[in-house]
Scaffold this active site. Structure first.
Site, PDB file in Angstrom:
ATOM      1  N   TYR A  32       0.777  -1.340  -0.112  1.00 33.15           N
ATOM      2  CA  TYR A  32      -0.013  -0.062  -0.007  1.00 33.15           C
ATOM      3  C   TYR A  32       0.908   1.221  -0.202  1.00 33.15           C
ATOM      4  O   TYR A  32       0.636   2.348  -0.797  1.00 33.15           O
ATOM      5  CB  TYR A  32      -0.924  -0.075   0.992  1.00 33.15           C
ATOM      6  CG  TYR A  32      -1.833   1.282   1.316  1.00 33.15           C
ATOM      7  CD1 TYR A  32      -2.577   1.562   0.345  1.00 33.15           C
ATOM      8  CD2 TYR A  32      -1.516   2.079   2.337  1.00 33.15           C
ATOM      9  CE1 TYR A  32      -3.135   2.864   0.295  1.00 33.15           C
ATOM     10  CE2 TYR A  32      -2.285   3.272   2.345  1.00 33.15           C
ATOM     11  CZ  TYR A  32      -3.112   3.689   1.463  1.00 33.15           C
ATOM     12  OH  TYR A  32      -3.813   4.822   1.530  1.00 33.15           O
TER      13      TYR A  32
ATOM     14  N   ARG B 194       1.380   6.480  -6.985  1.00 33.22           N
ATOM     15  CA  ARG B 194       0.229   7.413  -7.275  1.00 33.22           C
ATOM     16  C   ARG B 194       0.838   8.730  -7.019  1.00 33.22           C
ATOM     17  O   ARG B 194       0.448   9.619  -7.966  1.00 33.22           O
ATOM     18  CB  ARG B 194      -0.983   7.237  -6.240  1.00 33.22           C
ATOM     19  CG  ARG B 194      -2.087   8.347  -6.145  1.00 33.22           C
ATOM     20  CD  ARG B 194      -3.354   7.868  -5.579  1.00 33.22           C
ATOM     21  NE  ARG B 194      -2.940   7.559  -4.056  1.00 33.22           N
ATOM     22  CZ  ARG B 194      -3.863   7.270  -3.135  1.00 33.22           C
ATOM     23  NH1 ARG B 194      -5.086   7.054  -3.746  1.00 33.22           N
ATOM     24  NH2 ARG B 194      -3.635   6.953  -1.923  1.00 33.22           N
TER      25      ARG B 194
ATOM     26  N   TYR C 139      -1.423  13.470   6.357  1.00 32.03           N
ATOM     27  CA  TYR C 139      -1.043  12.130   7.247  1.00 32.03           C
ATOM     28  C   TYR C 139       0.406  12.380   7.655  1.00 32.03           C
ATOM     29  O   TYR C 139       1.017  12.647   6.846  1.00 32.03           O
ATOM     30  CB  TYR C 139      -1.229  10.940   6.856  1.00 32.03           C
ATOM     31  CG  TYR C 139      -2.669  10.375   6.705  1.00 32.03           C
ATOM     32  CD1 TYR C 139      -3.913  11.300   7.215  1.00 32.03           C
ATOM     33  CD2 TYR C 139      -3.016   9.065   6.142  1.00 32.03           C
ATOM     34  CE1 TYR C 139      -5.131  10.424   7.239  1.00 32.03           C
ATOM     35  CE2 TYR C 139      -4.307   8.578   6.096  1.00 32.03           C
ATOM     36  CZ  TYR C 139      -5.366   9.320   6.722  1.00 32.03           C
ATOM     37  OH  TYR C 139      -6.418   8.642   6.748  1.00 32.03           O
TER      38      TYR C 139
ATOM     39  N   ARG D  16     -12.295  13.227   1.155  1.00 30.65           N
ATOM     40  CA  ARG D  16     -12.930  12.010   1.980  1.00 30.65           C
ATOM     41  C   ARG D  16     -14.497  11.981   1.187  1.00 30.65           C
ATOM     42  O   ARG D  16     -15.043  10.954   1.117  1.00 30.65           O
ATOM     43  CB  ARG D  16     -13.564  12.884   3.436  1.00 30.65           C
ATOM     44  CG  ARG D  16     -12.082  13.036   4.216  1.00 30.65           C
ATOM     45  CD  ARG D  16     -11.586  11.761   4.410  1.00 30.65           C
ATOM     46  NE  ARG D  16     -10.272  11.572   5.217  1.00 30.65           N
ATOM     47  CZ  ARG D  16      -9.645  10.657   5.708  1.00 30.65           C
ATOM     48  NH1 ARG D  16      -9.870   9.423   5.419  1.00 30.65           N
ATOM     49  NH2 ARG D  16      -8.452  11.024   6.450  1.00 30.65           N
TER      50      ARG D  16
ATOM     51  N   GLU E  56     -14.361  -1.179   6.336  1.00 27.12           N
ATOM     52  CA  GLU E  56     -14.265   0.276   5.744  1.00 27.12           C
ATOM     53  C   GLU E  56     -15.814   0.352   4.948  1.00 27.12           C
ATOM     54  O   GLU E  56     -15.956  -0.700   4.446  1.00 27.12           O
ATOM     55  CB  GLU E  56     -13.402   0.222   4.838  1.00 27.12           C
ATOM     56  CG  GLU E  56     -12.946   1.658   4.141  1.00 27.12           C
ATOM     57  CD  GLU E  56     -11.727   1.768   3.315  1.00 27.12           C
ATOM     58  OE1 GLU E  56     -10.605   1.575   3.971  1.00 27.12           O
ATOM     59  OE2 GLU E  56     -11.922   1.947   2.133  1.00 27.12           O
TER      60      GLU E  56
HETATM   61  C1  3EB Z   1      -8.179   6.095   5.526  1.00 22.75           C
HETATM   62  O1  3EB Z   1      -9.018   6.879   6.043  1.00 22.75           O
HETATM   63  C2  3EB Z   1      -8.376   4.756   5.153  1.00 22.75           C
HETATM   64  O2  3EB Z   1      -5.315   5.544  -0.451  1.00 22.75           O
HETATM   65  O3  3EB Z   1      -6.815   5.872  -1.734  1.00 22.75           O
HETATM   66  C3  3EB Z   1      -9.593   5.156   2.489  1.00 22.75           C
HETATM   67  C4  3EB Z   1      -9.790   5.575   1.172  1.00 22.75           C
HETATM   68  C5  3EB Z   1      -8.119   4.831   2.679  1.00 22.75           C
HETATM   69  C6  3EB Z   1      -8.947   5.640   0.251  1.00 22.75           C
HETATM   70  C7  3EB Z   1      -6.498   5.691  -0.634  1.00 22.75           C
HETATM   71  C8  3EB Z   1      -7.352   4.915   1.611  1.00 22.75           C
HETATM   72  C9  3EB Z   1      -7.627   5.593   0.346  1.00 22.75           C
HETATM   73  O4  3EB Z   1      -6.840   6.178   5.567  1.00 22.75           O
HETATM   74  C10 3EB Z   1      -7.745   4.237   3.945  1.00 22.75           C
END
Ligand code: 3EB
Length: 326
Positions: free
Chosen positions: A138, A145, A197, A210, A319
Site C-alpha cells: 500500500y 500514485r 497524514y 473524503r 471500511e
Molecule cells: C483512511 O482513512 C483509510 O489511499 O486511496 C480510504 C480511502 C483509505 C482511500 C486511498 C485509503 C484510500 O486512510 C484508508
C-alpha cells in the site's frame, strides 16, 4: 473485458444510481455486478468476493445516450457529462511502478477524452498489506500514485474521493469516474486530510478527498463518499474490535454527510436517503454477519453490499464507501 451489451442477471438486489432524474433515455454508464463473474463492459465485477447484503448490482444510469469502447488496457463508457473507465492488469511487480504507470494512463485517458476532472477512483490491488515497513505494497502504491499526480501537475488537495482495497487474486483493478466539470471536495472534521497524514503511515501520504460532490444535470447533488474507516484524527481507533470500528466509521460518515450538507448548501445531504447505497469491505469474512447486523441498526433502509477484502492499514478491520444524492 470484451465489449458487447448483455442482459443483467435477476434484478433482485439491484440498485439504480440515477445520474439524472428519469428522462426518455435510460442507459447504463456502468453496471457493477457483485457475486457474479460477468465481464462484459459496461457490466463488470470488482474482483472481490461478495459476502452478502441486499445489494447485488449498482446500475449507474444516465439520461443521455452512452457510448462505449476500449483502448489497449482501458475500457470506457461516456455520455454528455461523465466518463467511466475501467482496467484490469496482472500486478506482480512493485506497486510504485505499476501504479505510476496505470495512473499516467488514467490521467492521459480522461484528459484526451475531454473529461479531465477526476470525480471518484476505486483501486483494487492484490496483497495490499504484503511487504513490511515502507515496503508495504500500500505504501508503494501511494508512492506511485503520488508520482503520477505530481507529473500531471495535480495537487493532492485537488484529488477526488477514492477507495483502496486489497484483493485476494493477482489482478490490479482500477475504475474511475471523470467529468467535464470539476467536483467539489469535502473533508471530514473528525479526520486529518489524507495528504496531511504524518510520515509514520508511509513516506508518501495518500491523496484522496473524503468525498466528492458533483451537480447532476437535473440539479440534484451527488456525493461520492470515499472508503471510510475507523480513523480519528490520523490514528486507527479501536484496533482489534470490529464492532467498535463499525460504530466509529458510522460516526465518521455522519460527520462527513453533515459537512457536505453545509459545504454544498444542500440540507438533504446530511443523512442517507432513498437514493443512497453503500459498499462495505471486511478484512475477515467471518465478521460480515455482525457488521451487517450493526449497520442495519444504524441505517435500516440503506442498500448494503459486503465484500471480503484487505483494508490498507493492517489494524483496520472494515471500511464503508457510499453513493449519496439529494
Ligand atoms: C483512511 O482513512 C483509510 O489511499 O486511496 C480510504 C480511502 C483509505 C482511500 C486511498 C485509503 C484510500 O486512510 C484508508
Amino acid at each position: 473485458m470484451p465489449q458487447a451489451s448483455q442482459p443483467l442477471p435477476d434484478p433482485e438486489g439491484h440498485h439504480v444510481l440515477k445520474l439524472a432524474a428519469s428522462g426518455s433515455v435510460q442507459q447504463s454508464l456502468a453496471n457493477f455486478v457483485f457475486g457474479a463473474a460477468s465481464a462484459v463492459w459496461p457490466t463488470t465485477g470488482i474482483g472481490l468476493e461478495w459476502l452478502g447484503g441486499d445489494l447485488r448490482c449498482e446500475q449507474w444510469v444516465a439520461d443521455s445516450p452512452v457510448r462505449f469502447g476500449h483502448g489497449e488496457r482501458w475500457h470506457w463508457s461516456r455520455n454528455d457529462d461523465l466518463l467511466m473507465v475501467a482496467m484490469q492488469a496482472e500486478d506482480f511487480g512493485d506497486p510504485a511502478e505499476t501504479t505510476a504507470r496505470f495512473y499516467r494512463e488514467l490521467i492521459a485517458t480522461v484528459r484526451s477524452a475531454g473529461y479531465p476532472h477526476l470525480l471518484r477512483i476505486w483501486n483494487y490491488l492484490p496483497d495490499i498489506n504484503g511487504g513490511s515497513g515502507d515496503n508495504e505494497r500500500y505504501r508503494r502504491f501511494c508512492i506511485g500514485r503520488g508520482q503520477a499526480l505530481a507529473e500531471a501537475g495535480l495537487e493532492d488537495q485537488r484529488m477526488c474521493a477514492a477507495t483502496a482495497i486489497g484483493t485476494l487474486d493477482d489482478r490490479f483493478r482500477l475504475f474511475a469516474l471523470a467529468g467535464r466539470s470539476p467536483g467539489q471536495s469535502v473533508e471530514n472534521p473528525r479526520q486529518v486530510s489524507s495528504w496531511d497524514y504524518p510520515p509514520a503511515y508511509g513516506p508518501r501520504s495518500p491523496a484522496f478527498a473524503r468525498a466528492t460532490g458533483m451537480t447532476l444535470p437535473d440539479g440534484r447533488v451527488a456525493l461520492l463518499v470515499s472508503g471510510t474507516a475507523s480513523v480519528v484524527g490520523h490514528a486507527t481507533a479501536h484496533p482489534g474490535d470490529v464492532l467498535a470500528q463499525t460504530d466509529e466509521a458510522v460516526s465518521n460518515l455522519a460527520a462527513l454527510l453533515q459537512e457536505a450538507a453545509d459545504d454544498l448548501e444542500r440540507a438533504g445531504l446530511a443523512s442517507f436517503g432513498s437514493e443512497s447505497a453503500a459498499r462495505v469491505y471486511v478484512r475477515h469474512a467471518e465478521h460480515w454477519p455482525v457488521v451487517y447486523e450493526r449497520l442495519r441498526e444504524h441505517w435500516p433502509g440503506l442498500p448494503l453490499a459486503g465484500f471480503h477484502g484487505d483494508i490498507c492499514r493492517r489494524d483496520l478491520l472494515m471500511e464503508i464507501e457510499a453513493w449519496h444524492c439529494a
